[in-house]
Design an enzyme around this catalytic site. Structure first.
Site, PDB file in Angstrom:
ATOM      1  CE  LYS A  23       6.422  -4.917  -6.580  1.00 18.88           C
ATOM      2  NZ  LYS A  23       5.070  -4.389  -6.810  1.00 18.88           N
ATOM      3  CG  ASN A  24       6.216  -0.713  -7.187  1.00 17.88           C
ATOM      4  OD1 ASN A  24       5.875  -1.804  -7.652  1.00 17.88           O
ATOM      5  ND2 ASN A  24       5.993  -0.374  -5.924  1.00 17.88           N
ATOM      6  CB  CYS A 117      -5.196  -7.022  -4.102  1.00 16.58           C
ATOM      7  SG  CYS A 117      -4.490  -5.554  -3.405  1.00 16.58           S
ATOM      8  NE  ARG A 122      -3.445  -1.778  -4.820  1.00 18.84           N
ATOM      9  CZ  ARG A 122      -2.289  -2.333  -5.146  1.00 18.84           C
ATOM     10  NH1 ARG A 122      -2.057  -3.584  -4.859  1.00 18.84           N
ATOM     11  NH2 ARG A 122      -1.366  -1.639  -5.761  1.00 18.84           N
ATOM     12  CG  ASP A 307       5.015  -0.135  -1.291  1.00 17.04           C
ATOM     13  OD1 ASP A 307       3.841  -0.369  -0.969  1.00 17.04           O
ATOM     14  OD2 ASP A 307       5.359   0.148  -2.454  1.00 17.04           O
ATOM     15  NE  ARG A 399       2.726  -9.582  -6.333  1.00 16.74           N
ATOM     16  CZ  ARG A 399       2.233  -8.602  -5.587  1.00 16.74           C
ATOM     17  NH1 ARG A 399       1.722  -8.870  -4.406  1.00 16.74           N
ATOM     18  NH2 ARG A 399       2.212  -7.364  -6.022  1.00 16.74           N
TER      19      ARG A 399
HETATM   20  C1  EPZ Z   1       1.552   1.754  -6.312  1.00 15.61           C
HETATM   21  O1  EPZ Z   1       0.271   1.141  -6.304  1.00 15.61           O
HETATM   22  C2  EPZ Z   1       2.536   0.655  -6.009  1.00 15.61           C
HETATM   23  N1  EPZ Z   1       2.460  -0.371  -7.028  1.00 15.61           N
HETATM   24  C3  EPZ Z   1       2.251   0.076  -4.626  1.00 15.61           C
HETATM   25  O2  EPZ Z   1       3.234  -0.903  -4.346  1.00 15.61           O
HETATM   26  C4  EPZ Z   1       2.349   1.207  -3.600  1.00 15.61           C
HETATM   27  O3  EPZ Z   1       2.012   0.702  -2.347  1.00 15.61           O
HETATM   28  C5  EPZ Z   1       1.384   2.338  -3.992  1.00 15.61           C
HETATM   29  O4  EPZ Z   1       1.662   2.785  -5.352  1.00 15.61           O
HETATM   30  C6  EPZ Z   1       1.474   3.545  -3.076  1.00 15.61           C
HETATM   31  O5  EPZ Z   1       2.775   4.039  -3.073  1.00 15.61           O
HETATM   32  C7  EPZ Z   1       3.107  -0.210  -8.171  1.00 15.61           C
HETATM   33  O6  EPZ Z   1       3.762   0.806  -8.419  1.00 15.61           O
HETATM   34  C8  EPZ Z   1       3.088  -1.330  -9.140  1.00 15.61           C
HETATM   35  P1  EPZ Z   1      -2.123   4.262  -5.764  1.00 15.61           P
HETATM   36  P2  EPZ Z   1      -1.004   1.905  -6.894  1.00 15.61           P
HETATM   37  O7  EPZ Z   1      -2.950   4.296  -6.996  1.00 15.61           O
HETATM   38  O8  EPZ Z   1      -0.581   2.663  -8.086  1.00 15.61           O
HETATM   39  C9  EPZ Z   1      -6.537   4.643  -3.899  1.00 15.61           C
HETATM   40  C10 EPZ Z   1       4.048  -2.966  -3.594  1.00 15.61           C
HETATM   41  O9  EPZ Z   1       4.016  -3.642  -2.539  1.00 15.61           O
HETATM   42  N2  EPZ Z   1      -7.009   4.739  -5.303  1.00 15.61           N
HETATM   43  O10 EPZ Z   1      -1.204   5.394  -5.490  1.00 15.61           O
HETATM   44  O11 EPZ Z   1      -2.090   0.917  -7.021  1.00 15.61           O
HETATM   45  C11 EPZ Z   1      -5.990   3.252  -3.609  1.00 15.61           C
HETATM   46  O12 EPZ Z   1      -7.033   2.340  -3.303  1.00 15.61           O
HETATM   47  C12 EPZ Z   1       2.825  -2.260  -4.129  1.00 15.61           C
HETATM   48  O13 EPZ Z   1       5.066  -2.872  -4.300  1.00 15.61           O
HETATM   49  C13 EPZ Z   1      -8.346   4.984  -5.539  1.00 15.61           C
HETATM   50  O14 EPZ Z   1      -9.166   5.132  -4.629  1.00 15.61           O
HETATM   51  O15 EPZ Z   1      -1.304   2.897  -5.699  1.00 15.61           O
HETATM   52  C14 EPZ Z   1      -5.083   3.531  -2.440  1.00 15.61           C
HETATM   53  O16 EPZ Z   1      -5.819   3.605  -1.276  1.00 15.61           O
HETATM   54  C15 EPZ Z   1       1.602  -2.483  -3.323  1.00 15.61           C
HETATM   55  N3  EPZ Z   1      -8.775   5.048  -6.844  1.00 15.61           N
HETATM   56  C16 EPZ Z   1      -4.501   4.910  -2.792  1.00 15.61           C
HETATM   57  O17 EPZ Z   1      -5.421   5.487  -3.715  1.00 15.61           O
HETATM   58  C17 EPZ Z   1      -7.915   4.895  -7.900  1.00 15.61           C
HETATM   59  O18 EPZ Z   1      -8.371   4.962  -9.065  1.00 15.61           O
HETATM   60  C18 EPZ Z   1      -3.105   4.875  -3.400  1.00 15.61           C
HETATM   61  O19 EPZ Z   1      -3.100   4.046  -4.544  1.00 15.61           O
HETATM   62  C19 EPZ Z   1      -6.556   4.657  -7.627  1.00 15.61           C
HETATM   63  C20 EPZ Z   1      -6.127   4.587  -6.322  1.00 15.61           C
END
Ligand code: EPZ
Length: 418
Positions: A23-24, A117, A122, A307, A399
């Protein structure tokens, strides 16, 4: 009303499954298909509600999408809009990767902030400051983001304060046709980043270093048509492995990239599972009773994936001894704990730390999924529990897990949807 899964627990799962496409990986690749302005054939594109949401965005933008089995064909030659309505943005949090894609294609975009969410706030500050560094001017008004770049996007050096997966993807998408060279320092190293780069490079992009901390993108003028196969879903693979582990079962998984699973394998082995990898597949045989998984800390790749945390917690709940799980990525990703405790698990949470004292058995009750991975974990707990477990909120699981209950049924589980 949301559907439920009723599970009669206590059956050892045995058999063979082929793992769905990731998915990701698929979601940012669908956004990338919008950048190409041509036709993209995306094989092993999983059938999921999140993918449907991405397709709805593509169609709104004026792209055509057609699915035959596991293959999705996207034609973005007719893309004519650069805005995404709030409703479509809110269907799925990762809709934010369309921002970089639309900017690359048209030089302007209007999207909504995806908002918080169930697993945490996020924020998207890292995405936005990176796109600004590339030359986008971004104004936020009533939750809408108005983005434009008068002189086009220009490559630059961007250092991420955290290796955010989505921000790394957004930069890659925006920079792929920007003028000059973009360097991302402290880039995310997840396999899904490599998959996005390999799709874009197949379309004619010049991206190097994906999978490493520094990614370099030399802008090209245009992208071409391409056919790509999405990588196997490492998180879904780890979920099925946990299903075998908690039911004392035995499972062969096909369509896996074993190296992508290295971050979870040591925890499963520590629990006493016998894992036999071979090229493109993996077998797992669970012990009669699981051992503790020790201390697991979720980290960016190649650390233990957030995850897979919930599934690991179900294993720890049924293991001998005490395990500790530290959630370093999302601040609100222990929502499954309360439900596991109602099933008889002994878990104590203090901020980002969960201390899990293994019990001999869980018992079936009615529980409610509040996010995708937590929901899948409740199903795993139900498979292992005595009696019947009913898991509500199944739309969360849909999802990300394709044909979840059908696959579990193939392995012998008694599970039905109502
Ligand atoms: C991706 O989310 C995945 N989603 C998530 O999978 C996964 O848990 C996550 O990466 C971590 O591996 C998809 O790929 C579609 P991040 P993403 O930006 O990109 C903080 C699932 O269940 N952050 O690496 O949103 C954020 O809040 C999903 O399949 C900021 O502070 O993750 C988090 O604490 C859920 N500011 C951390 O960084 C930003 O601008 C990691 O988020 C961006 C992120």
């Amino acid at each position: 009303m949301s559907e439920k899964l009723a599970i009669e627990g206590g059956i050892s799962l045995e058999g063979e499954l082929s793992v769905q496409g990731s998915k990701n990986s698929a979601l940012p690749i669908l956004a990338a298909a919008a950048v190409t302005g041509g036709s993209s054939i995306i094989k092993k594109c999983p059938k999921l509600t999140d993918v449907d949401a991405a397709v709805r965005i593509l169609e709104y933008l004026g792209c055509k999408a057609a699915r035959t089995g596991d293959t999705l064909i996207v034609d973005s030659s007719g893309m004519c809009r650069s805005d995404i309505p709030k409703k479509l943005m809110h269907e799925m949090r990762s809709s934010i990767v369309f921002l970089g894609a639309i900017l690359a294609r048209f030089g302007n975009a209007v999207v909504s902030t995806p908002g918080g969410c169930e697993i945490g706030l996020r924020p998207i500050d890292i995405h936005l400051s990176a796109l600004e560094a590339l030359g986008a001017e971004i104004t936020e008004l009533h939750g809408r983001l108005y983005c434009s770049c008068r002189d086009g996007l220009r490559g630059t050096k961007i250092t991420l304060s955290f290796p955010s997966v989505g921000a790394t993807e957004n930069i890659m998408l925006a920079a792929v046709t920007a003028k000059g060279t973009t360097t991302i320092i402290n880039a995310a190293r997840e396999p899904e980043i490599i998959d996005l780069a390999s799709f874009l490079n197949g379309c004619g992009a010049r991206i190097s270093g994906s999978g490493e901390g520094t990614i370099t993108i030399d802008g090209v003028q245009k992208l071409d048509n391409y056919e790509h196969t999405v990588i196997p879903d490492r998180i879904v693979a780890s979920t099925y492995m946990a299903a075998a582990a908690v039911t004392g079962g035995r499972l062969k998984l096909d369509n896996v990239v074993v190296e992508h699973l290295y971050p979870v394998l040591s925890a499963y082995e520590k629990a006493g599972c016998l894992i036999t990898p071979s090229h493109g597949s993996l077998e797992i045989k669970a012990p009669r009773r699981l051992g503790g998984i020790g201390a697991v800390r979720t980290m960016p790749y190649p650390g233990f994936p957030t995850d897979s945390q919930a599934a690991a917690m179900v294993m720890a709940s049924l293991a001998r001894g005490t395990s500790v799980i530290i959630e370093n990525i999302f601040e609100n990703r222990f929502k499954h704990v309360g439900e596991l405790v109602r099933m008889g698990a002994k878990i104590m949470v203090e901020n980002i730390v969960a201390v899990v004292e293994g019990v001999e058995r869980l018992h079936g009750v009615e529980v409610e999924a509040s996010d995708l991975r937590g929901g899948a974990a409740l199903v795993l707990a139900g498979l292992a529990a005595e009696g019947e477990t009913t898991v509500g909120g199944v739309h969360h699981i849909d999802r990300g897990c394709q044909s979840f209950e059908n696959n579990l049924r193939l392995l012998g589980a008694k599970i039905k949807r109502s």
